[in-house]
Write a protein that holds these residues in place. Structure first.
Motif, mmCIF file in Angstrom:
data_model
loop_
_atom_site.group_PDB
_atom_site.id
_atom_site.type_symbol
_atom_site.label_atom_id
_atom_site.label_comp_id
_atom_site.label_asym_id
_atom_site.label_seq_id
_atom_site.Cartn_x
_atom_site.Cartn_y
_atom_site.Cartn_z
ATOM 1 N N ASP A 134 19.838 22.640 27.893
ATOM 2 C CA ASP A 134 18.629 22.875 28.684
ATOM 3 C C ASP A 134 18.499 21.883 29.833
ATOM 4 O OD1 ASP A 134 18.027 24.799 26.897
ATOM 5 O OD2 ASP A 134 16.495 23.679 25.814
ATOM 6 N N TRP A 135 19.162 20.744 29.670
ATOM 7 C CA TRP A 135 19.033 19.680 30.662
ATOM 8 C C TRP A 135 19.836 19.974 31.928
ATOM 9 C CZ3 TRP A 135 16.330 15.010 30.671
ATOM 10 C CH2 TRP A 135 15.561 14.787 29.528
ATOM 11 N N LYS A 161 11.720 21.684 25.735
ATOM 12 C CA LYS A 161 10.894 21.953 24.561
ATOM 13 C C LYS A 161 9.924 20.836 24.224
ATOM 14 C CE LYS A 161 13.874 25.279 22.356
ATOM 15 N NZ LYS A 161 15.065 25.025 23.185
ATOM 16 N N PHE A 162 10.332 19.570 24.466
ATOM 17 C CA PHE A 162 9.424 18.485 24.077
ATOM 18 C C PHE A 162 8.394 18.184 25.156
ATOM 19 C CE2 PHE A 162 11.084 15.122 26.733
ATOM 20 C CZ PHE A 162 12.366 15.547 27.003
ATOM 21 N N VAL A 163 8.459 18.860 26.326
ATOM 22 C CA VAL A 163 7.420 18.641 27.341
ATOM 23 C C VAL A 163 6.369 19.760 27.200
ATOM 24 C CG1 VAL A 163 6.970 18.079 29.732
ATOM 25 C CG2 VAL A 163 9.204 17.645 28.783
ATOM 26 N N PHE A 164 6.461 20.799 28.000
ATOM 27 C CA PHE A 164 5.489 21.885 27.856
ATOM 28 C C PHE A 164 6.118 23.100 27.164
ATOM 29 C CE2 PHE A 164 3.455 20.310 32.052
ATOM 30 C CZ PHE A 164 2.845 19.284 31.377
ATOM 31 N N GLY A 165 7.424 23.216 27.194
ATOM 32 C CA GLY A 165 8.092 24.379 26.608
ATOM 33 C C GLY A 165 8.140 25.533 27.575
ATOM 34 N N PRO A 166 9.136 26.412 27.429
ATOM 35 C CA PRO A 166 9.335 27.473 28.419
ATOM 36 C C PRO A 166 8.433 28.690 28.252
ATOM 37 C CG PRO A 166 11.056 27.551 26.777
ATOM 38 C CD PRO A 166 10.184 26.392 26.420
ATOM 39 N N ASN A 167 7.646 28.767 27.185
ATOM 40 C CA ASN A 167 6.935 30.022 26.909
ATOM 41 C C ASN A 167 5.576 30.087 27.590
ATOM 42 O OD1 ASN A 167 9.007 30.772 25.171
ATOM 43 N ND2 ASN A 167 8.099 29.542 23.537
ATOM 44 N N TYR A 183 11.948 22.683 35.675
ATOM 45 C CA TYR A 183 12.865 22.725 34.535
ATOM 46 C C TYR A 183 12.611 21.580 33.567
ATOM 47 C CZ TYR A 183 15.291 26.626 36.519
ATOM 48 O OH TYR A 183 15.580 27.869 36.983
ATOM 49 N N PHE A 184 12.134 20.435 34.077
ATOM 50 C CA PHE A 184 11.829 19.349 33.159
ATOM 51 C C PHE A 184 10.646 19.728 32.280
ATOM 52 C CE2 PHE A 184 9.693 15.355 32.040
ATOM 53 C CZ PHE A 184 10.736 14.753 31.349
ATOM 54 N N THR A 185 9.604 20.334 32.889
ATOM 55 C CA THR A 185 8.446 20.670 32.060
ATOM 56 C C THR A 185 8.736 21.844 31.138
ATOM 57 O OG1 THR A 185 7.585 22.010 33.847
ATOM 58 C CG2 THR A 185 6.703 19.809 33.655
ATOM 59 N N SER A 186 9.774 22.646 31.425
ATOM 60 C CA SER A 186 10.044 23.727 30.478
ATOM 61 C C SER A 186 10.961 23.288 29.337
ATOM 62 C CB SER A 186 10.596 24.968 31.187
ATOM 63 O OG SER A 186 11.630 24.637 32.037
#
Lengths: 332, 294
Positions: A284-285, B113-119, B108-111
């Motif tokens: 993902d990174w 999983k440990f930030v805001f997640g992609p959903n 992409y950083f906020t999506s």
């Protein structure tokens, strides 16, 4: 002297081609990486076109992907409706794609090229978004274009040899164009539009010429792209794709042919390479690392990695051109 | 007729949210001549700040609003210091590409999983919806809040820019940076303040967007960001009332097209108007013609 330089260029081109073909036939470059290599070549062709528009003529365009898309859809429509796997269909397709992109560029360019710098960028951005909506709804008029469901069933005709041939031809034409009287006129418009008009350059005419030729490059690249993956989707031609091409030419240095080519390949391989290198857990990174690299490169080398210089032995300058052609930066 | 008025109100609701984003674009462009592509993502992060403050910490709505605005202001100033300030004397295209990189990074950083997640996440409702009926046209309390907050912030901004010393310095810097510097204005400070105010307004826009269209995800800022920027150009970039006017036109046109023509064409019509306005009056509706210099 001149003949020697030309000969050297030919030898280099042939050598690169032979080495790559040998690697392919030995199986060292597997079909997956062949496809990536072809894609990188296609990006390079498209970026050369934008470099002519922005790097040499100084006309800020944020809608390059629209012309890329026009070429792709035109070529795909042609080969899909003819229903033949003869490779010459590809040639016909990319010619038609290029011509259609050029015609649209001419019709759009005549009115909007009057705009300057950022305003031109915004107008082309608007055109790009409108074209994306047209691609999304194209199936309402021509069902086989697929609209937002994507266009399938395009024959897979693009091989690495085709991309390489078009790519080399594109470089030769661009290089000769830039060192011709037209090229001088284009560069003078970039340096100072009002001043070049004052010394008698027909700026409208030359801006349109530069824009149309640049968009033909995009259309041809799009035609090759359509036949590489045999699937087209409107999201392949959205605003972000225009930005991809823009950042290739900016990183390569505006007005540098060799820089554009090197960055086009480096950029494609970086994005794909990250997919291979990164372990599964942090895949993902990939798209986090990529913009970070972009920001860092821009902060360290704001004038592009090569800063507008050419690799001399690849692009011999004619004897009559003593003055540098790509020194100053575009927008003030 | 009532249908038309109803759509007009819906259009104004969207237009006021766009206006809050467009103000940041236009102020930043007016001062540093940079199309700050990351601005739409600051708006998105503002919506997420509101999401956490309202949903997790159960703060009352006005406090959550102020919190999101402060958070975004700090974010905006940080982005400016880290990414744009070193490029102030570089070619303008370098800053533009950096802004684009910053935008992608934030998305992409906020999506992750440990930030805001992609959903997509459902936005918390801080209060029940109340509908008022005004002669066949319904007006919800959410719409009243959107109008009220947006108009309040715009009036405060207008007073700030017109009446205070810092506001005067901002106008001076956008008019002529070098002369402003000679008059003893600290340019870096003014630019930071501009980014802070612009980002704070975007944060407010994010929270309002969240309660009005209650679904958020990390890519929600892309289209509103682009449209708000287009709105700023439409009204005349660098001009604060122009951004409001342009944004309201964009919002109303978008909703009207969706209601009366076709919802697939809503963006096409909005951007078509942009191109036509640029061709007729390149500096925007309220813009002044710029002199050509050799």
């Amino acid at each position: 002297m001149k003949r020697l330089a030309t000969l050297r260029s030919i030898v280099i081109v042939v050598a690169v081609y032979v080495v790559l073909q040998v690697l392919i036939s030995l199986g060292l470059i597997n079909p997956y990486w062949q496809q990536i290599l072809s894609f990188a070549g296609i990006m390079a062709i498209s970026a050369l076109g934008l470099n002519l528009i922005y790097g040499f003529t100084g006309q800020f365009s944020l809608g390059h992907a629209a012309f890329y898309g026009i070429g792709a859809y035109a070529a795909a429509y042609l080969s899909k409706s003819i229903q033949s796997t003869n490779p010459l269909i590809l040639l016909l397709g990319i010619i038609c794609g290029g011509i259609l992109a050029g015609v649209v560029a001419f019709l759009i360019g005549l009115p909007i090229l009057r705009l300057r710098s950022d305003y031109l960028g915004i107008a082309t951005l608007g055109f790009g978004i409108i074209m994306k909506i047209v691609f999304d709804n194209a199936d309402a008029i021509i069902p086989s274009l697929g609209g937002s469901r994507g266009m399938t069933g395009i024959p897979r005709l693009t091989s690495f040899a085709w991309v390489f041939a078009v790519f080399v031809l594109g470089i030769i034409i661009l290089r000769n164009l830039v060192f011709s009287s037209i090229g001088r006129a284009l560069v003078s418009i970039r340096e100072d539009e009002v001043a070049s008009e004052a010394v008698g350059v027909n700026t409208t005419k030359y801006k349109t010429i530069g824009f149309v030729i640049g968009c033909i490059y995009a259309g041809v690249a799009g035609g090759l792209y359509a036949h590489l993956y045999s699937f087209l989707h409107p999201s392949n031609f959205d605003f972000l794709k225009s930005i991809d091409v823009l950042l290739i030419i900016v990183l390569g240095g505006l007005g540098s042919i060799s820089g554009t080519i090197i960055i086009a390949f480096a950029w494609t391989f970086l994005l794909e390479g990250l997919r291979v290198i990164l372990p599964e857990a942090i895949l993902d990174w990939r798209l986090v690392i990529y913009p970070l690299l972009l920001i860092i490169v821009m902060l360290i080398r704001p004038k592009g990695i090569f800063g507008g210089r050419e690799i001399k032995f690849l692009f011999p300058k004619p004897e009559s051109f003593k003055t540098p052609i790509n020194r100053s930066e575009t927008s003030k | 007729m009532t249908y038309f008025l109803q759509q007009l109100i819906n259009g104004l609701q969207l237009g006021f949210v766009y206006a809050l984003i467009a103000l940041g674009y236009t102020m930043v462009y007016g001062i540093v001549r940079l199309i700050n592509f990351a601005h739409g993502d600051v708006f998105m992060i503002g919506a997420y700040f509101g999401f956490y403050l309202l949903g997790r910490f159960k703060l009352p709505f006005p406090l959550a609003m102020v919190g999101a605005m402060l958070g975004c202001a700090i974010l905006g100033i940080t982005i400016e210091k880290l990414a744009y300030k070193p490029l102030r004397n570089a070619p303008r295209i370098a800053a533009l590409i950096t802004a684009m990189g910053m935008s992608l990074f934030l998305e992409y950083f906020t999506s992750l999983k440990f930030v805001f997640g992609p959903n997509y996440l459902a936005y918390p409702r801080p209060f029940p919806i109340v509908n008022f009926n005004l002669g066949g046209v319904t007006l919800s309390n959410i719409q009243i809040i959107v109008f009220g907050v947006a108009i309040f912030l715009m009036v405060v901004l207008q007073i700030f820019v017109a009446k205070t010393k810092t506001g005067m310095a901002m106008r001076a810097v956008s008019f002529d940076k070098q002369t402003a510097q000679l008059m003893g204005i600290d340019i870096s400070r003014i630019i930071s303040i501009t980014f802070g105010i612009g980002s704070g307004l975007a944060g407010a826009g994010g929270v309002l967007y969240g309660i009005a269209y209650p679904q958020i995800n990390p890519f929600m800022g892309v289209m509103p960001g682009l449209k708000a920027f287009v709105a700023a150009v439409l009204g005349g970039i660098g001009i604060i009332p122009g951004a409001m006017l342009g944004a309201i036109i964009m919002g109303v046109v978008e909703v009207m097209t969706a209601a009366f023509v076709s919802s697939t064409l809503r963006d096409a019509v909005a951007f078509g108007i942009l191109i036509i306005v640029l061709l007729i009056k390149p500096t925007g509706i309220l813009g002044k013609p710029a002199a050509e210099k050799v």
